[in-house]
Design an enzyme around this catalytic site. Sequence first.
Site, PDB file in Angstrom:
ATOM      1  N   ASN A 259      90.129 -27.514  -7.119  1.00 47.98           N
ATOM      2  CA  ASN A 259      90.734 -28.291  -8.196  1.00 47.98           C
ATOM      3  C   ASN A 259      91.979 -29.013  -7.691  1.00 47.98           C
ATOM      4  OD1 ASN A 259      91.815 -25.633  -8.116  1.00 47.98           O
ATOM      5  ND2 ASN A 259      92.560 -25.764 -10.216  1.00 47.98           N
TER       6      ASN A 259
ATOM      7  N   GLU B 292      95.148 -31.041  -9.237  1.00 45.83           N
ATOM      8  CA  GLU B 292      95.853 -31.347 -10.480  1.00 45.83           C
ATOM      9  C   GLU B 292      96.788 -32.539 -10.314  1.00 45.83           C
ATOM     10  OE1 GLU B 292      97.542 -27.645 -11.919  1.00 45.83           O
ATOM     11  OE2 GLU B 292      95.533 -26.911 -12.461  1.00 45.83           O
TER      12      GLU B 292
ATOM     13  N   GLU C  63      84.586 -28.210  -9.280  1.00 44.90           N
ATOM     14  CA  GLU C  63      83.169 -28.595  -9.300  1.00 44.90           C
ATOM     15  C   GLU C  63      83.010 -30.097  -9.213  1.00 44.90           C
ATOM     16  OE1 GLU C  63      84.830 -26.526 -11.286  1.00 44.90           O
ATOM     17  OE2 GLU C  63      83.490 -25.327 -12.514  1.00 44.90           O
TER      18      GLU C  63
ATOM     19  N   CYS D 214      83.623 -25.511 -16.696  1.00 42.69           N
ATOM     20  CA  CYS D 214      84.086 -26.023 -17.993  1.00 42.69           C
ATOM     21  C   CYS D 214      83.080 -27.031 -18.550  1.00 42.69           C
ATOM     22  CB  CYS D 214      85.467 -26.668 -17.846  1.00 42.69           C
ATOM     23  SG  CYS D 214      85.418 -28.327 -17.130  1.00 42.69           S
TER      24      CYS D 214
ATOM     25  N   CYS E 178      82.563 -30.258 -16.557  1.00 43.20           N
ATOM     26  CA  CYS E 178      81.815 -30.029 -15.314  1.00 43.20           C
ATOM     27  C   CYS E 178      80.344 -29.779 -15.614  1.00 43.20           C
ATOM     28  CB  CYS E 178      82.418 -28.869 -14.526  1.00 43.20           C
ATOM     29  SG  CYS E 178      84.013 -29.312 -13.817  1.00 43.20           S
TER      30      CYS E 178
HETATM   31  N1  THU Z   1      89.184 -25.640 -13.479  1.00 46.75           N
HETATM   32  C1  THU Z   1      88.226 -25.890 -12.540  1.00 46.75           C
HETATM   33  O1  THU Z   1      88.513 -26.320 -11.413  1.00 46.75           O
HETATM   34  N2  THU Z   1      86.939 -25.632 -12.874  1.00 46.75           N
HETATM   35  C2  THU Z   1      86.536 -25.151 -14.076  1.00 46.75           C
HETATM   36  O2  THU Z   1      85.348 -25.095 -14.343  1.00 46.75           O
HETATM   37  C3  THU Z   1      87.531 -24.647 -15.029  1.00 46.75           C
HETATM   38  C4  THU Z   1      88.911 -25.156 -14.813  1.00 46.75           C
HETATM   39  C5  THU Z   1      90.573 -25.959 -13.134  1.00 46.75           C
HETATM   40  C6  THU Z   1      91.143 -27.136 -13.888  1.00 46.75           C
HETATM   41  C7  THU Z   1      92.621 -26.850 -13.816  1.00 46.75           C
HETATM   42  O3  THU Z   1      93.106 -27.340 -12.578  1.00 46.75           O
HETATM   43  C8  THU Z   1      92.697 -25.327 -13.787  1.00 46.75           C
HETATM   44  O4  THU Z   1      91.398 -24.859 -13.435  1.00 46.75           O
HETATM   45  C9  THU Z   1      93.097 -24.705 -15.127  1.00 46.75           C
HETATM   46  O5  THU Z   1      92.299 -25.162 -16.152  1.00 46.75           O
END
Ligand code: THU
Length: 158
Positions: free
Chosen positions: A60, A62, A73, A110, A113
């Site tokens: 991830n 940010e 993902e 999520c 994704c």
């Molecule tokens: N996050 C993911 O990378 N994948 C997911 O399926 C759920 C959430 C990340 C997004 C954000 O950077 C952090 O987790 C908190 O939500």
Amino acid sequence: MEKELKIQFEVIQKENLDFIEKQLYDSAFLAREKAYAPYSNFWVGCAILLENGEIIVGSNQENAAYPTGSCAERTAIFWTSANYPNVAIKKLFVIGAPKDAKTSVPIPPCGNCRQTILEYEVKQNEKIEIYFASLDGDIYKTNSIKSLLPFSFDASYL
Ligand code: THU
């Protein structure tokens, strides 16, 4: 009339994964350590197995403007599609937990994704196996993104 939808998933322990699944677990685990998540402190790694045997990873990423960031993902799957547009995706593995956690539970992809993974599953007309794992080695597996996204919207409705 009432109807029922059945969703199937498997619960697996890391030690029972086969060789390639274990490689995916380890790849996602290591990818997670490259997350850029200073705002949530929740670090996520993803590993994708292609039909040519290659493993693509992502984490991830940010952003100070929060919605601009990307999940692990989508980082991995967009890179995959951009670089291997015609190579089918066989498996997708995700693992996530707070940065300093030693134990965790399996975290599912999520909603954004799931929709993204669905797009590529429909495009390639071949199921993508989804694994979501914990740091402790507990893994949930579904045989298709459709198990995680019933009543999904795709291009067939357009
Ligand atoms: N996050 C993911 O990378 N994948 C997911 O399926 C759920 C959430 C990340 C997004 C954000 O950077 C952090 O987790 C908190 O939500």
